[in-house]
Motif scaffolding. Structure first.
Motif, PDB file in Angstrom:
ATOM      1  N   ALA A 132       0.858  -1.196   0.000  1.00 53.56           N
ATOM      2  CA  ALA A 132       0.000   0.000   0.000  1.00 53.56           C
ATOM      3  C   ALA A 132       0.883   1.231   0.000  1.00 53.56           C
ATOM      4  O   ALA A 132       1.903   1.269   0.684  1.00 53.56           O
ATOM      5  CB  ALA A 132      -0.864   0.004   1.251  1.00 53.56           C
ATOM      6  N   GLN A 154       7.369  -7.689   0.287  1.00 47.38           N
ATOM      7  CA  GLN A 154       6.475  -6.566  -0.036  1.00 47.38           C
ATOM      8  C   GLN A 154       7.322  -5.450  -0.639  1.00 47.38           C
ATOM      9  O   GLN A 154       8.304  -5.017  -0.051  1.00 47.38           O
ATOM     10  CB  GLN A 154       5.762  -6.070   1.224  1.00 47.38           C
ATOM     11  CG  GLN A 154       5.015  -4.756   0.997  1.00 47.38           C
ATOM     12  CD  GLN A 154       3.944  -4.494   2.028  1.00 47.38           C
ATOM     13  OE1 GLN A 154       2.925  -5.167   2.049  1.00 47.38           O
ATOM     14  NE2 GLN A 154       4.153  -3.525   2.891  1.00 47.38           N
ATOM     15  N   GLY A 175       7.430  -1.527  -2.426  1.00 50.92           N
ATOM     16  CA  GLY A 175       6.718  -0.279  -2.634  1.00 50.92           C
ATOM     17  C   GLY A 175       7.353   0.498  -3.773  1.00 50.92           C
ATOM     18  O   GLY A 175       6.825   0.564  -4.889  1.00 50.92           O
ATOM     19  N   THR A 176       8.551   1.041  -3.505  1.00 55.19           N
ATOM     20  CA  THR A 176       9.232   1.940  -4.449  1.00 55.19           C
ATOM     21  C   THR A 176       9.304   1.358  -5.864  1.00 55.19           C
ATOM     22  O   THR A 176       9.064   2.063  -6.843  1.00 55.19           O
ATOM     23  CB  THR A 176      10.659   2.222  -3.918  1.00 55.19           C
ATOM     24  OG1 THR A 176      10.565   2.667  -2.557  1.00 55.19           O
ATOM     25  CG2 THR A 176      11.347   3.291  -4.736  1.00 55.19           C
ATOM     26  N   SER A 214      15.706   0.682  -1.911  1.00 55.06           N
ATOM     27  CA  SER A 214      15.540  -0.222  -3.055  1.00 55.06           C
ATOM     28  C   SER A 214      15.787   0.486  -4.377  1.00 55.06           C
ATOM     29  O   SER A 214      15.948  -0.158  -5.413  1.00 55.06           O
ATOM     30  CB  SER A 214      14.130  -0.817  -3.044  1.00 55.06           C
ATOM     31  OG  SER A 214      13.174   0.208  -2.851  1.00 55.06           O
TER      32      SER A 214
HETATM   33  C1  LIG Z   1       5.410   6.284  -1.453  1.00 55.13           C
HETATM   34  C2  LIG Z   1       5.185   5.257  -0.371  1.00 55.13           C
HETATM   35  C3  LIG Z   1       4.036   5.319   0.379  1.00 55.13           C
HETATM   36  C4  LIG Z   1       3.753   4.341   1.348  1.00 55.13           C
HETATM   37  N1  LIG Z   1       2.565   4.364   2.026  1.00 55.13           N
HETATM   38  C5  LIG Z   1       2.237   3.359   2.876  1.00 55.13           C
HETATM   39  C6  LIG Z   1       0.946   3.295   3.469  1.00 55.13           C
HETATM   40  O1  LIG Z   1       0.096   4.146   3.247  1.00 55.13           O
HETATM   41  N2  LIG Z   1       0.686   2.252   4.309  1.00 55.13           N
HETATM   42  C7  LIG Z   1       1.622   1.281   4.565  1.00 55.13           C
HETATM   43  O2  LIG Z   1       1.329   0.348   5.334  1.00 55.13           O
HETATM   44  N3  LIG Z   1       2.852   1.304   3.996  1.00 55.13           N
HETATM   45  C8  LIG Z   1       3.176   2.303   3.154  1.00 55.13           C
HETATM   46  N4  LIG Z   1       4.395   2.303   2.518  1.00 55.13           N
HETATM   47  C9  LIG Z   1       5.315   1.164   2.719  1.00 55.13           C
HETATM   48  C10 LIG Z   1       5.166   0.127   1.571  1.00 55.13           C
HETATM   49  O3  LIG Z   1       3.908  -0.496   1.607  1.00 55.13           O
HETATM   50  C11 LIG Z   1       6.290  -0.955   1.636  1.00 55.13           C
HETATM   51  O4  LIG Z   1       6.260  -1.647   2.859  1.00 55.13           O
HETATM   52  C12 LIG Z   1       7.675  -0.344   1.467  1.00 55.13           C
HETATM   53  O5  LIG Z   1       7.649   0.579   0.404  1.00 55.13           O
HETATM   54  C13 LIG Z   1       8.723  -1.412   1.165  1.00 55.13           C
HETATM   55  O6  LIG Z   1       9.975  -0.818   0.920  1.00 55.13           O
HETATM   56  P1  LIG Z   1      10.518  -0.473  -0.564  1.00 55.13           P
HETATM   57  O7  LIG Z   1       9.920   0.841  -0.904  1.00 55.13           O
HETATM   58  O8  LIG Z   1      11.985  -0.414  -0.382  1.00 55.13           O
HETATM   59  O9  LIG Z   1      10.072  -1.566  -1.482  1.00 55.13           O
HETATM   60  C14 LIG Z   1       4.704   3.303   1.585  1.00 55.13           C
HETATM   61  C15 LIG Z   1       5.894   3.279   0.831  1.00 55.13           C
HETATM   62  C16 LIG Z   1       6.143   4.238  -0.132  1.00 55.13           C
HETATM   63  C17 LIG Z   1       7.415   4.164  -0.946  1.00 55.13           C
END
Ligand SMILES: Cc1cc2nc3c(=O)[nH]c(=O)nc-3n(C[C@H](O)[C@H](O)[C@H](O)COP(=O)(O)O)c2cc1C
Length: 332
Positions: free
Chosen positions: A22, A200, A202-203, A303
């Motif tokens: 998310a 999981q 995100g980026t 990442s």
């Molecule tokens: C732009 C952004 C917004 C995020 N917003 C949320 C969020 O609203 N809720 C949440 O549980 N995690 C949030 N996360 C964490 C991601 O779900 C995920 O766990 C995380 O990005 C993993 O690391 P990575 O970016 O290195 O892949 C966010 C991450 C990013 C990069």
């Protein structure tokens, strides 16, 4: 058929043990659908859906359903300090259950009520944790799995490495998913080797053709290296991983003195957190669609190191899955 069989593939009912995490503000419905359609699971961020992407949650879920029939999940941020907010989260969970969502990822707070509600339809809850003490509380609440958020993650990063978290959480009898620092397929292979039930990301999924974030933001992710990621307190009051743009370099990463003082004191800290929550929601929403010259924040994790191009989300999922399958094959 990819042949994966982990606790995550069973709980989320997916083929590839990968979660498109998310992201407020980056989780647009088309991105969530593309991740799921490729065999992983995309997670809806309900506030992002309604406030950033301007669709009522139920309409957004139905749009995703038109794009894919495969399972999707939903994020539930449990901020206990506001009853109004909690009420809204309860409504979101009810809507998602009515629309057939059975996989939930909770963050912050105590996930008891989500576990209880979701269990009535055979659903499953995984909870975000950054250390063992929070994992024990989540275990007590009856969650099925943990999202182990490490010190390389985008969003609110934790203090510990992926290896440390595996050591701390591996004996609890729960599925443990690695969150943070996974930008390319070898990082995914390494996480599974460490014993994680999945990862999981995100980026990585912001730099995709389906994500509606501004092209300058996506380009900055592709061009950044891990040293360009800094933790700033200026957005939400607690460390948030962002790209060090010229704006961030100019204003620094520490919260202002008054804000720090208000956050420290018992009587003012809830008020200060509420101010931060409202302000950051508005600010991050604007930053999602803002170009390079803006005075805004682009969230990203370490990442970025492994991210070298903007790709369709489905290709990322298939490439990551193939990297694991190739290593398993007798020829390798
Ligand atoms: C732009 C952004 C917004 C995020 N917003 C949320 C969020 O609203 N809720 C949440 O549980 N995690 C949030 N996360 C964490 C991601 O779900 C995920 O766990 C995380 O990005 C993993 O690391 P990575 O970016 O290195 O892949 C966010 C991450 C990013 C990069």
């Amino acid at each position: 058929m990819t042949g994966f069989d982990t606790a995550l593939t069973r709980d989320a009912r997916v083929e590839v043990p990968l979660i498109g995490g998310a992201m407020f503000p980056c989780s647009n419905p088309e991105l969530v659908a593309a991740v799921s359609e490729a065999g992983a699971i995309g997670i809806v961020q309900p506030l992002s859906m309604e406030y950033v992407h301007r669709r009522l949650l139920r309409d957004g879920l139905r749009l995703i359903r038109q794009l894919t029939q495969k399972p999707i999940g939903m994020n539930v941020l449990i901020e206990q300090s506001s009853n109004l907010y909690l009420e809204r989260m309860r409504r979101y969970v009810d809507i998602a259950l009515e629309e057939g969502v059975t996989f939930y990822i909770t963050s912050l707070g105590k996930p008891h009520w989500v576990v209880d509600r979701v269990a009535q339809v055979g659903g499953v809850v995984y909870h975000d944790v950054t250390e063992r003490k929070w994992a024990l509380k989540a275990l007590d609440a009856g969650v099925r799995g943990l999202i182990a958020v490490n010190n390389r993650a985008g969003g609110h990063a934790g203090p510990k490495s992926a290896e440390q978290l595996m050591d701390e959480l591996g004996d609890l009898g729960l599925a443990v998913v690695c969150a943070g620092g996974i930008g390319d397929a070898p990082d995914f292979v390494a996480a599974l080797r460490m014993g994680y039930a999945g990862a999981q990301l995100g980026t990585r999924f912001i730099a995709t053709t389906e994500c509606t974030a501004h092209p300058d933001y996506k380009r900055a992710i592709v061009e950044s290296d891990e040293d360009d990621i800094v933790l700033t307190e200026r957005v939400t009051g607690v460390p948030l991983a962002v790209i060090r743009t010229s704006y961030v370099a100019r204003v620094g990463t520490k919260a202002g003195r008054l804000a720090r003082w208000l956050l420290r004191h018992r009587r003012t800290k809830h008020l200060m957190r509420t101010i931060y929550a409202l302000q950051s929601a508005w600010r991050l929403k604007r930053s999602n669609f803002a170009g390079e010259s803006s005075r805004d924040y682009w969230q990203a994790g370490r990442s970025v190191r492994g991210i070298t191009s903007i790709e369709p989300a489905g290709e990322i999922v298939r490439r990551f899955a193939a990297a694991v399958t190739d290593r398993r094959s007798p020829a390798s």
